[in-house]
Design a protein around this motif. Structure first.
Motif, PDB file in Angstrom:
ATOM      1  N   ILE B  50       0.833  -1.207   0.000  1.00  0.00           N
ATOM      2  CA  ILE B  50       0.000   0.000   0.000  1.00  0.00           C
ATOM      3  C   ILE B  50       0.866   1.255   0.000  1.00  0.00           C
ATOM      4  O   ILE B  50       0.620   2.202  -0.758  1.00  0.00           O
ATOM      5  N   THR B  53       2.363   1.795  -3.286  1.00  0.00           N
ATOM      6  CA  THR B  53       1.356   2.325  -4.214  1.00  0.00           C
ATOM      7  C   THR B  53       1.279   3.842  -4.079  1.00  0.00           C
ATOM      8  O   THR B  53       1.194   4.572  -5.072  1.00  0.00           O
ATOM      9  N   TRP B  71      -8.749   6.259   3.938  1.00  0.00           N
ATOM     10  CA  TRP B  71      -8.409   5.520   2.719  1.00  0.00           C
ATOM     11  C   TRP B  71      -7.386   4.425   3.035  1.00  0.00           C
ATOM     12  O   TRP B  71      -7.521   3.291   2.598  1.00  0.00           O
ATOM     13  N   ALA B  75      -7.926   0.636   2.500  1.00  0.00           N
ATOM     14  CA  ALA B  75      -7.097   0.047   1.441  1.00  0.00           C
ATOM     15  C   ALA B  75      -6.222  -1.081   1.983  1.00  0.00           C
ATOM     16  O   ALA B  75      -6.102  -2.141   1.357  1.00  0.00           O
ATOM     17  N   ASN B  78      -8.462  -4.023   2.667  1.00  0.00           N
ATOM     18  CA  ASN B  78      -8.840  -4.706   1.429  1.00  0.00           C
ATOM     19  C   ASN B  78      -7.667  -5.487   0.837  1.00  0.00           C
ATOM     20  O   ASN B  78      -7.843  -6.595   0.329  1.00  0.00           O
ATOM     21  N   ARG B  79      -6.463  -4.875   0.901  1.00  0.00           N
ATOM     22  CA  ARG B  79      -5.294  -5.563   0.356  1.00  0.00           C
ATOM     23  C   ARG B  79      -4.995  -6.822   1.172  1.00  0.00           C
ATOM     24  O   ARG B  79      -4.674  -7.877   0.611  1.00  0.00           O
ATOM     25  N   GLU B  91     -10.252  -4.176  -5.694  1.00  0.00           N
ATOM     26  CA  GLU B  91      -9.589  -3.047  -6.356  1.00  0.00           C
ATOM     27  C   GLU B  91     -10.574  -1.938  -6.700  1.00  0.00           C
ATOM     28  O   GLU B  91     -10.304  -0.773  -6.520  1.00  0.00           O
ATOM     29  N   GLU B  94     -11.472   0.096  -3.676  1.00  0.00           N
ATOM     30  CA  GLU B  94     -10.386   0.995  -3.278  1.00  0.00           C
ATOM     31  C   GLU B  94     -10.409   2.255  -4.120  1.00  0.00           C
ATOM     32  O   GLU B  94     -10.314   3.356  -3.615  1.00  0.00           O
ATOM     33  N   ASN B  95     -10.555   2.057  -5.417  1.00  0.00           N
ATOM     34  CA  ASN B  95     -10.463   3.190  -6.318  1.00  0.00           C
ATOM     35  C   ASN B  95     -11.664   4.114  -6.231  1.00  0.00           C
ATOM     36  O   ASN B  95     -11.589   5.261  -6.638  1.00  0.00           O
TER      37      ASN B  95
END
Lengths: 275, 173
Positions: B50, B53, B71, B75, B78-79, B91, B94-95
């Protein structure tokens, strides 16, 4: 008032499940499309995210393991220095090719050297296989990276579209007001050719039929197909950023019922229309 | 330095800003990942992914001014779930996370706020706490949670919703 809100927006239960990423796949697409179009639901989703993030932070106690911070920082630095490493890697490949050329010359040497050369062949075969495997792995990574890049570009494009100006927003209604239940919303930018469509309460078409969205351009030009929008069991349908030609100046948007295989021009009855 | 300023500095390639960002949120991110994965090595991987990223694409987060902390938590969670499931289904979510009016940059780690959320969390029933823990940290869906707690998916859904509603009220008070 709350009943009206529930009809027009995503209910809190669904937003919570969506934020948790555990919503049923059947409605995921429709909810995503709605959130993309609806400022209020986006704000509600952000508030749910914030609550979840805050709650999770309140549940956590502990510290970073020793050395993790240093390892993380080392990785950022390594990442920052990546271009220089790539140059070094390329140089190493050049050295390998040089070794292969030298090996060919050694084939004219006496027996002990040929034995040594045989061992070298085996070694090179192993190295070569390893290189080949790495190339294969790199290709897979490149493929995956390209897929993520495409997805990221698509989402960036969607975000830019939603925040941009100059778009056309059209609410679609049934042509014949039979109870007025099915509705559709189109957000369209003629300049970029980007479009979002969300339909609600659409009845399931009869077997062998589907719905298609069309743009009727100004100036009497023939309608342009946007794509098929098959509703789910709840009557929700969505089309997100389809490929359509640029610079269409829309007169109206129409949803018609067509054969399941699709149609080149609208032929079936009009289900929704907006201009 | 605010999160927005940090992200601007990271965009400009400032490694010190990245270190500051990690110092600010690294522990929170790691503990979130650890709660999901229960494996320190995998949790570290999730955190690295993360933060890398962010390092690689800081501009992707600049538009979400002020919501970096929430976030990050979502994130990383979720990852970490992706690592568990070996899938990239999250994904999209997240976006799609979006900006919000209040400054989340400092609020998630703000002690007072955490205390307030913790107090509201204490007001939750055990069923609500269990449902939220299983859904958030383990990624279980309502049917799975219902199977574990011998109740119906509808009850789980209602339980999750009322739990989040209680926390939201505490945050917005």
């Amino acid at each position: 008032m709350s009943e009206i809100r529930q009809e027009l927006h995503i209910v809190e239960e669904d937003l919570v499940l969506y934020a948790l990423g555990i919503h049923s796949d059947a409605r995921l697409h429709g909810i995503t499309a709605h959130i993309a179009l609806c400022t209020l639901c986006r704000a509600q989703l952000a508030a749910v995210d914030r609550a979840l993030a805050g709650w999770s932070a309140s549940q956590l106690t502990g510290e970073l393991p020793e050395g993790l911070r240093d390892r993380a920082i080392a990785r950022f630095r390594a990442e920052a220095a990546a271009p220089a490493q790539q140059v070094r890697a390329a140089r190493q490949k050049g050295i390998l090719l040089g070794r292969i050329a030298n090996f060919r010359e050694s084939l004219t040497e006496p027996l002990p050297f040929q034995i040594a050369a045989g061992a070298l062949i085996i070694l090179l075969a192993i190295v070569g296989w390893d290189d080949f495997r790495h190339i294969f792995e790199i290709r897979q990574v490149i493929h995956q990276s390209q897929r993520f890049q495409t997805e990221a570009l698509r989402m960036e494009s969607l975000e830019a579209f939603l925040h941009g100006t100059g778009g056309v927003s059209v609410t679609m209604h049934p042509r014949m007001t039979e109870g007025g239940e099915p509705t559709g919303q189109v957000l369209f930018s003629p300049d970029s050719g980007q479009l979002l469509f969300r339909g609600e309460n659409l009845p399931l078409p009869v077997a062998g039929k589907t719905y298609m969205l069309w743009i009727t351009p100004l100036g009497g030009k023939p309608p342009v197909s946007v794509g098929i929008c098959m509703p789910d069991s709840k009557g929700n349908a969505a089309i997100i950023l389809p490929k359509i030609p640029l610079s269409i100046q829309p007169l109206s948007f129409t949803v018609t019922e067509e054969d399941a295989a699709g149609a080149a021009a609208p032929t079936g009855p009009v289900v929704l229309i907006g201009q | 330095m605010t999160d927005t300023q940090l992200l601007e500095a990271i965009t400009a390639g400032d490694q010190t800003a990245m270190t500051t960002l990690f110092d600010r949120y690294g522990t929170l991110a790691y503990l979130t990942a650890l709660a999901v994965l229960e494996d320190p090595g995998q949790a570290e991987d999730a955190v690295h992914q993360i933060f890398l990223t962010i390092w690689r694409q800081p501009a992707g987060f600049s538009s979400r001014n002020g919501s970096l902390a929430s976030w990050l938590v979502i994130a990383v969670r979720n990852r970490a779930l992706d690592i568990r499931r070996r899938t990239t289904r999250q994904e999209l979510l997240e976006n799609l996370l979006v900006a919000e009016p209040r400054n989340m940059g400092r609020t998630v780690e703000d002690d007072f706020l955490i205390e307030r959320i913790a107090a509201s969390s204490n007001a939750l029933s055990q069923t609500q706490k269990d449902s939220l823990t299983l859904a958030f940290f383990k990624g279980l869906n309502t049917a799975d949670i219902a199977g574990r707690s011998q109740t119906s998916p509808e009850s789980v859904k209602a339980s999750l919703c009322s739990a989040v509603s209680t926390i939201r009220k505490a945050l917005e008070a």
